[in-house]
Motif scaffolding. Structure first.
Motif, PDB file in Angstrom:
ATOM      1  N   UNK A 155       0.822  -1.214   0.000  1.00  0.00           N
ATOM      2  CA  UNK A 155       0.000   0.000   0.000  1.00  0.00           C
ATOM      3  C   UNK A 155       0.853   1.259   0.000  1.00  0.00           C
ATOM      4  N   UNK A 156       0.285   2.314  -0.541  1.00  0.00           N
ATOM      5  CA  UNK A 156       0.903   3.628  -0.459  1.00  0.00           C
ATOM      6  C   UNK A 156       0.901   4.061   1.006  1.00  0.00           C
ATOM      7  N   UNK A 157       1.991   4.668   1.433  1.00  0.00           N
ATOM      8  CA  UNK A 157       2.135   5.071   2.842  1.00  0.00           C
ATOM      9  C   UNK A 157       2.762   6.453   2.879  1.00  0.00           C
ATOM     10  N   UNK A 158       2.122   7.345   3.596  1.00  0.00           N
ATOM     11  CA  UNK A 158       2.641   8.710   3.736  1.00  0.00           C
ATOM     12  C   UNK A 158       2.830   9.030   5.202  1.00  0.00           C
ATOM     13  N   UNK A 159       3.779   9.912   5.447  1.00  0.00           N
ATOM     14  CA  UNK A 159       4.083  10.361   6.804  1.00  0.00           C
ATOM     15  C   UNK A 159       3.606  11.802   6.936  1.00  0.00           C
ATOM     16  N   UNK A 160       2.910  12.089   8.023  1.00  0.00           N
ATOM     17  CA  UNK A 160       2.469  13.450   8.328  1.00  0.00           C
ATOM     18  C   UNK A 160       3.153  13.842   9.633  1.00  0.00           C
ATOM     19  N   UNK A 161       3.866  14.954   9.611  1.00  0.00           N
ATOM     20  CA  UNK A 161       4.545  15.432  10.810  1.00  0.00           C
ATOM     21  C   UNK A 161       3.576  16.261  11.639  1.00  0.00           C
ATOM     22  N   UNK A 162       3.480  15.922  12.919  1.00  0.00           N
ATOM     23  CA  UNK A 162       2.597  16.632  13.835  1.00  0.00           C
ATOM     24  C   UNK A 162       3.401  16.983  15.085  1.00  0.00           C
ATOM     25  N   UNK A 163       2.816  17.786  15.934  1.00  0.00           N
ATOM     26  CA  UNK A 163       3.456  18.050  17.224  1.00  0.00           C
ATOM     27  C   UNK A 163       2.385  18.084  18.306  1.00  0.00           C
ATOM     28  N   UNK A 164       2.138  16.923  18.885  1.00  0.00           N
ATOM     29  CA  UNK A 164       1.121  16.817  19.930  1.00  0.00           C
ATOM     30  C   UNK A 164       1.457  17.694  21.132  1.00  0.00           C
ATOM     31  N   UNK A 165       2.710  18.015  21.307  1.00  0.00           N
ATOM     32  CA  UNK A 165       3.108  18.830  22.451  1.00  0.00           C
ATOM     33  C   UNK A 165       2.630  20.273  22.328  1.00  0.00           C
ATOM     34  N   UNK A 166       2.118  20.643  21.150  1.00  0.00           N
ATOM     35  CA  UNK A 166       1.523  21.966  20.959  1.00  0.00           C
ATOM     36  C   UNK A 166       0.022  21.974  21.235  1.00  0.00           C
ATOM     37  N   UNK A 167      -0.545  20.831  21.603  1.00  0.00           N
ATOM     38  CA  UNK A 167      -1.982  20.718  21.822  1.00  0.00           C
ATOM     39  C   UNK A 167      -2.251  20.730  23.327  1.00  0.00           C
ATOM     40  N   UNK A 168      -2.890  21.790  23.840  1.00  0.00           N
ATOM     41  CA  UNK A 168      -3.126  21.896  25.293  1.00  0.00           C
ATOM     42  C   UNK A 168      -3.845  20.686  25.880  1.00  0.00           C
ATOM     43  N   UNK A 169      -4.807  20.123  25.146  1.00  0.00           N
ATOM     44  CA  UNK A 169      -5.548  18.972  25.652  1.00  0.00           C
ATOM     45  C   UNK A 169      -4.633  17.763  25.853  1.00  0.00           C
ATOM     46  N   UNK A 170      -3.640  17.618  25.000  1.00  0.00           N
ATOM     47  CA  UNK A 170      -2.688  16.514  25.115  1.00  0.00           C
ATOM     48  C   UNK A 170      -1.772  16.733  26.320  1.00  0.00           C
ATOM     49  N   UNK A 171      -1.278  17.949  26.478  1.00  0.00           N
ATOM     50  CA  UNK A 171      -0.367  18.284  27.581  1.00  0.00           C
ATOM     51  C   UNK A 171      -1.057  18.118  28.936  1.00  0.00           C
ATOM     52  N   UNK A 172      -2.353  18.409  28.989  1.00  0.00           N
ATOM     53  CA  UNK A 172      -3.093  18.307  30.243  1.00  0.00           C
ATOM     54  C   UNK A 172      -3.030  16.899  30.825  1.00  0.00           C
ATOM     55  N   UNK A 173      -2.903  15.887  29.979  1.00  0.00           N
ATOM     56  CA  UNK A 173      -2.705  14.504  30.398  1.00  0.00           C
ATOM     57  C   UNK A 173      -3.867  13.966  31.229  1.00  0.00           C
ATOM     58  N   UNK A 174      -5.103  14.355  30.881  1.00  0.00           N
ATOM     59  CA  UNK A 174      -6.261  13.834  31.596  1.00  0.00           C
ATOM     60  C   UNK A 174      -6.818  12.605  30.858  1.00  0.00           C
ATOM     61  N   UNK A 175      -7.968  12.145  31.275  1.00  0.00           N
ATOM     62  CA  UNK A 175      -8.545  10.925  30.708  1.00  0.00           C
ATOM     63  C   UNK A 175      -8.833  11.047  29.217  1.00  0.00           C
ATOM     64  N   UNK A 176      -9.062  12.255  28.719  1.00  0.00           N
ATOM     65  CA  UNK A 176      -9.376  12.454  27.303  1.00  0.00           C
ATOM     66  C   UNK A 176      -8.119  12.491  26.432  1.00  0.00           C
ATOM     67  N   UNK A 177      -6.940  12.463  27.024  1.00  0.00           N
ATOM     68  CA  UNK A 177      -5.708  12.619  26.249  1.00  0.00           C
ATOM     69  C   UNK A 177      -5.535  11.552  25.184  1.00  0.00           C
TER      70      UNK A 177
END
Length: 128
Positions: free
Chosen positions: A76-98
């Motif tokens: 299959x065709x495979x592509x890489x997308x660069x992201x930065x989860x550390x820029x997402x406040x909800x991710x940094x909060x590290x709660x149950x929704x993370x």
């Protein structure tokens, strides 16, 4: 436990759904779930099925290697997308929704773009 007939029926249904989509982008980690979906999608749609792996500072390089190898084995065709989860406040909060936030397509905020087009997104989430 599913009977073989019900498992066969589920796979046949997934194949029909994928064919009806005409093109798909699979959020692809290289794990068993996304590998199965990408394999079925590739079998049914060929080049109209693309696996996308989101890579961020929290994504181990060894897992990217597995994703690349698995996509190659599938063909299959495979592509890489660069992201930065550390820029997402909800991710940094590290709660149950993370976990959901970290994996949700809408929260990836890609820093690179893809020219792939799709009519529908299939999202798989782990409820834990």
């Amino acid at each position: 436990m599913s009977s073989p007939t019900s498992l066969t029926a589920k796979i046949a249904r997934a194949r029909r759904i994928l064919r009806d989509m005409q093109s798909v982008i699979v959020a692809f980690s290289g794990g068993i779930d996304s590998s199965l979906v990408l394999k079925l999608a590739h079998d049914e749609l060929g080049s109209q099925a693309v696996g996308i792996t989101a890579v961020s500072p929290t994504f181990p390089a060894s897992e990217l290697d597995v994703a690349r190898q698995t996509a190659t084995e599938i063909g299959a065709s495979h592509r890489i997308v660069t992201t930065d989860q550390l820029d997402i406040p909800e991710f940094i909060r590290n709660d149950a929704a993370r976990r959901y936030c970290g994996r949700s397509v809408s929260s990836m905020r890609p820093t690179t773009s893809s020219t792939a087009r799709t009519r529908m997104t299939w999202e798989m989430t782990d409820p834990d």
